[in-house]
Design an enzyme around this catalytic site. Sequence first.
Site, PDB file in Angstrom:
ATOM      1  CD  GLU A  68      -2.599   0.903   2.792  1.00  0.00           C
ATOM      2  OE1 GLU A  68      -3.595   1.606   2.973  1.00  0.00           O
ATOM      3  OE2 GLU A  68      -2.201   0.039   3.620  1.00  0.00           O
ATOM      4  CE  LYS A 111      -7.085   0.966   3.683  1.00  0.00           C
ATOM      5  NZ  LYS A 111      -5.862   1.316   4.448  1.00  0.00           N
ATOM      6  CB  CYS A 133      -4.409  -2.177   4.241  1.00  0.00           C
ATOM      7  SG  CYS A 133      -3.567  -2.362   5.844  1.00  0.00           S
TER       8      CYS A 133
END
Length: 639
Positions: free
Chosen positions: A49, A118, A173
């Site tokens: 990330e 995300k 994540c």
Amino acid sequence: MTGVPEGYIRVAAATPAIRTADSAYNAERIFDLIRRAEGEKVGLLALPELCLTGYTCGDLFLQETLLREAEKNLLLLIEKSRNIACLVVAGLPLRQEGKLFNAAAVFGRGKLFGFVPKTHLPNYSEFYELRHFTAAPSETRPVRFGGEDVPFGTKLLFQCEYEPAFRLAVEICEDLWTPLPPSCFHAMAGATVIVNPSASDEVIGKAAYRKELAAIQSGRLVCAYLYADAGRGESSTDVVFSGHDFICENGGILAESPPFGEGWAVTEIDLQALEYDRRRMNTFSSDSAGYTVIPFSIDLRPAGTALIRPIAPHPFVPESVLEKNARCEAILDMQVAGLAQRLDHIRARTAVIGISGGLDSCLALLVTARAFLRLGRPVSEILAVTMPCFGTTRRTKSNALRLCEALGVECREIDVTESVRTHLRDIGVSEEVRDVVYENAQARVRTLTLMDLANREGGIVVGTGDLSELALGWTTYNGDHMSMYGVNAGVPKTLVRHIVGYVAEVTPSLTEVLTDILATPVSPELLPPSGDDISQRTENIVGPYELHDFFLYHVVRRGSSPARIYALAAAAFEGRYSSGEILTWLREFFRRFFAQQFKRSCLPDGPKIGSVSLSPRGDWRMPSDAVCEAWLKELETLE
């Protein structure tokens, strides 16, 4: 060494050693990993990330210079990778429509295929992503980047034209740590591979948890899951990052770079196996509504190289001694539970079992003894019967008697030689012609003896045949093929051996006799011995059981083709069997497996033990008239 079989793609999850806020330097380190991936024939490279800038830039994420440099260096990376056959997933901060997104870029062969933003932005404890980033929008849309329109959204599937089973999706994540991760929807839409670019800081206990979390998710979704973690070079102001990279597949960990390790985990994923499992699971939902499929024409297949993923030669047997012992005990418990339930339900006064001094009847007797103890009944109520005939050796007969004595089980010796001779005369067969009638008559007379004894004593006949014998049809129809409950029906031969060996280790009073049984060649003992030596050795006739168990697993559990099984067997048994031997016994396996289905279609009850079962009432429904011509023809192309 054979090449990589069809359906396998080599993948890597890696961590570049970065410098926080230095995108030019970071791009060079990322390209180093791309070049390494090229050298190791990696088709998919997952990176962390925000790795182009570093995850720990803080309010620098709001700076024009940082964002412009990240975007410029992404374009440079894409251009430099023009001649490299690798799909890359890497994280960066992405500006769009006056907002900033924590995004992953998917690119390869000089082309940018899409951006995945995300969805879930953590804003608790040490995380404060909402200070800088906006959560992913619900819809997919094109965005302008590098002078081109690029798909932007969470519902993107990247489809390889050379390997249709490769369908990639991305979550980032925190997305994995939420109650309903985006990967659930990705898998339902058809994604077989999930990449998670992550920046998960290290605290005590977190590494084991994150690995377990990803492995379980890969199992729930029947997918491959690549987790690439931030590491060296991130700011250590308040936290540290360990570069914990790993690759999961369908519930298991295939490869791992442990925390504070090299930052490079590489293996192959088995796309065909994933596709097969999804086809056979009718509870695996499918809903691709709203997803955009982005085809790409990079050939990800690792041509001209050998498998680096280890292929277990004994897929039914764990490699770890502790795990192997635990599995043996669990299997015994399952066998005992099934038999005890049957004995209790029908109020059987005894269990009658033919004991030959071989492995299978040995295991069946051990299970029966445990079942009686579980029911609170003395093992002396068990009736074991040894029935010597033409092929019985002193060694096996002695071991049968010694085992019964050591267990405290009643053992009767009933010599069936004259009964068999009378039967052969009655049907006009010469005892000198040692054909299939000569052999099968012995097995059927023995079974008749056991059945009638069970009737007389008010009990049931406990079957001894194992899963491998059922697969090969190495059993006499209406002879040892038949019983009233088959305790070994779900246990392959390779595992039978380990279970008996385990009992020998943990039960000193049985060690000596079980050790000798384990050392005795596998044989039905239907042909007269040469002196005291067993003349009829099963594995000389049908082939090595370790090969047949390997074939069985990959046919029934994985749905693999003959060519693929051959390639996997060549890798698993390299140096132990030649290609000719593998082909010979693989051909024999398919011939027998198809021809002998009629025996499996009328099997007695018996407990399912593992993921492979041939019960006609459960896992395996196959017509007895199925033709194996297509399977055998495929093997001819390999000769």
